[in-house]
Write a protein that holds these residues in place. Structure first.
Motif, PDB file in Angstrom:
ATOM      1  N   ILE A 160       0.818  -1.204   0.000  1.00 56.72           N
ATOM      2  CA  ILE A 160       0.000   0.000   0.000  1.00 56.72           C
ATOM      3  C   ILE A 160       0.852   1.254   0.000  1.00 56.72           C
ATOM      4  N   ASP A 161       1.823   1.337   0.913  1.00 55.39           N
ATOM      5  CA  ASP A 161       2.620   2.563   0.934  1.00 55.39           C
ATOM      6  C   ASP A 161       3.576   2.619  -0.258  1.00 55.39           C
ATOM      7  N   THR A 167      -1.478  -7.213   6.532  1.00 56.52           N
ATOM      8  CA  THR A 167      -1.094  -5.799   6.539  1.00 56.52           C
ATOM      9  C   THR A 167      -1.535  -5.084   5.279  1.00 56.52           C
ATOM     10  N   HIS A 168      -1.358  -5.725   4.127  1.00 52.56           N
ATOM     11  CA  HIS A 168      -1.593  -5.064   2.841  1.00 52.56           C
ATOM     12  C   HIS A 168      -2.681  -5.722   2.003  1.00 52.56           C
ATOM     13  N   GLU A 190      -7.332   0.353   8.876  1.00 52.20           N
ATOM     14  CA  GLU A 190      -7.914  -0.721   9.681  1.00 52.20           C
ATOM     15  C   GLU A 190      -6.838  -1.619  10.275  1.00 52.20           C
ATOM     16  N   PHE A 191      -5.819  -1.916   9.492  1.00 50.27           N
ATOM     17  CA  PHE A 191      -4.716  -2.730  10.015  1.00 50.27           C
ATOM     18  C   PHE A 191      -4.069  -2.067  11.222  1.00 50.27           C
ATOM     19  N   ASP A 218      -3.663  -1.640  17.633  1.00 47.26           N
ATOM     20  CA  ASP A 218      -3.731  -0.638  18.711  1.00 47.26           C
ATOM     21  C   ASP A 218      -2.873   0.592  18.446  1.00 47.26           C
ATOM     22  N   GLN A 219      -2.766   0.985  17.173  1.00 51.48           N
ATOM     23  CA  GLN A 219      -2.021   2.192  16.832  1.00 51.48           C
ATOM     24  C   GLN A 219      -2.928   3.346  16.439  1.00 51.48           C
ATOM     25  N   GLY A 220      -4.234   3.098  16.463  1.00 57.71           N
ATOM     26  CA  GLY A 220      -5.179   4.121  16.051  1.00 57.71           C
ATOM     27  C   GLY A 220      -5.554   3.990  14.595  1.00 57.71           C
ATOM     28  N   TYR A 221      -6.566   4.762  14.195  1.00 59.55           N
ATOM     29  CA  TYR A 221      -7.052   4.715  12.809  1.00 59.55           C
ATOM     30  C   TYR A 221      -6.185   5.645  11.965  1.00 59.55           C
ATOM     31  N   ILE A 222      -4.966   5.187  11.721  1.00 60.23           N
ATOM     32  CA  ILE A 222      -3.949   5.972  11.019  1.00 60.23           C
ATOM     33  C   ILE A 222      -3.206   5.026  10.069  1.00 60.23           C
ATOM     34  N   ALA A 223      -2.279   5.588   9.301  1.00 62.45           N
ATOM     35  CA  ALA A 223      -1.440   4.761   8.420  1.00 62.45           C
ATOM     36  C   ALA A 223      -0.050   5.353   8.372  1.00 62.45           C
TER      37      ALA A 223
END
Length: 360
Positions: free
Chosen positions: A20-21, A88-89, A268-269, A274-279
């Motif tokens: 993705i990244d 993850t992807h 979502e991953f 537990d890192q929050g709704y971030i990427a």
């Protein structure tokens, strides 16, 4: 490092494992008018090499650059079995995003070996090409084995990988790209140690974008709203933490729709862990350094990779004080500017997306 107002032309050899990244980084490079993507080569990592190549061909076509050669090199890490990351992807590497089948590879390039292509391109264009490595370093290790003068032939090398004074994202101490093929990473850094001992200029040492600084590029979902606005989408694009998982974008622009669906999976991953709704968009930052568009500072260091210890397998270690008595073999990024970087991303991708919008 202060960037010029108009970056000079940059010619990039990109090796990735899309991802993705990785996809965001590739779209960004395609959006930079001063960047020529010379070739995109596939290394197995997030998905297998054939899927990586298919993702790259489809995304390049979407971004208006179907002419860029896409090649496959290694299909396995040097010494360990390949481990991919569907959790993850996504199973195809690009989250929920879908693209038309890119069709068969160009017969003139599709069957060529990526490593041979890199070596031939570097020899034919000495001092002109920037190598951007956002995947495990398998292909680059093979290339250095076949052509030990690559450190002199390449203009610049940018690596996304490693974690130094920072938690790993695969084991407590190891970062993903390095952990997939630590033997390749160890060979690459050893090759640059030998090159440094032979007089390689420090400016040609790899710039290493480790988790210490790439995780500062923490994308919030609101960036997709900004991107859709910049792209001139007919309706606002909202990706919200409260949405049902797997919801698909209805954006009118195909590039915005693709990136939104890919990044939703990534949000979502990160929340699942537990890192929050971030990427964390590690590879975009590395692409910005390669393109000369994102500010950063770096420090010379001697980097080594642990390949024997079961506990620390794939861990990167940086000696910033010459305690090992060896010359620096890398320049590790020590500072970056995510706020300015994300503004740059929205502006460039917005322009590209508008250009790709089909006429009514």
């Amino acid at each position: 490092m202060t960037l010029p107002l108009t970056p000079p032309r940059v010619r990039i050899l990109l090796d990735n494992d899309t991802g993705i990244d990785d996809a965001l980084a590739l779209a960004y490079l395609a959006a930079c008018p001063h960047v020529e993507i010379v070739a995109v080569t596939a290394t197995p990592g997030n998905v297998d090499a054939d899927q990586v190549a298919a993702n790259n061909r489809a995304l390049l076509a979407l971004c208006g650059q179907p002419q860029v050669p896409v090649l496959i090199g290694a299909r396995e890490p040097l010494r360990v079995p390949l481990v991919t990351t569907p959790e993850t992807h996504g199973p195809q590497g690009v989250g929920y995003a879908t693209l038309p089948d890119p069709g068969p590879a160009d017969p003139q390039t599709g069957e060529r070996d990526a490593v041979d292509y890199w070596i031939e391109a570097a020899r034919a264009n000495p001092g002109e090409l920037t190598a951007l490595l956002t995947a495990p370093l398998t292909n680059f290790a093979h290339a250095l084995r076949r052509e030990p003068r690559l450190p002199w032939l390449l203009r610049r090398v940018v690596i996304m990988g490693g974690a130094f004074y920072y938690q790993g994202n695969t084991t407590p101490t190891a970062e993903w790209n390095t952990h997939v093929d630590p033997h390749a990473a160890a060979e690459v850094y050893a090759a640059y140690t030998a090159a440094a001992e032979a007089g390689l200029d420090e400016e040609k040492l790899p710039i290493v974008c480790s988790l210490d600084t790439t995780e500062r590029f923490e994308m919030q979902p609101a960036l997709l709203t900004d991107l859709a606005a910049a792209a001139g989408c007919a309706e606002p694009e909202h990706v919200l933490a409260g949405d049902p998982e797997g919801q698909r974008s209805t954006a009118s622009n195909p590039l915005v729709r693709y990136l939104s669906d890919a990044l939703r999976f990534y949000f979502e991953f990160h929340r699942h862990y537990d890192q929050g709704y971030i990427a964390h968009v590690h590879d975009f930052f590395a692409a910005g350094i390669a393109a000369g568009t994102l500010e950063h500072r770096n420090r010379p260091a001697t980097v080594a990779v642990e390949t024997e210890s079961p506990l620390l397998f794939g861990t990167t270690v940086a000696d910033f004080r010459s305690l090992w008595g060896k010359p620096a073999n890398a320049r590790v990024v020590s500072w970056n500017d995510p706020e300015t970087g994300f503004a740059e991303l929205v502006e460039r991708l917005g322009v590209l997306a508008r250009r790709l919008e089909p006429a009514d």
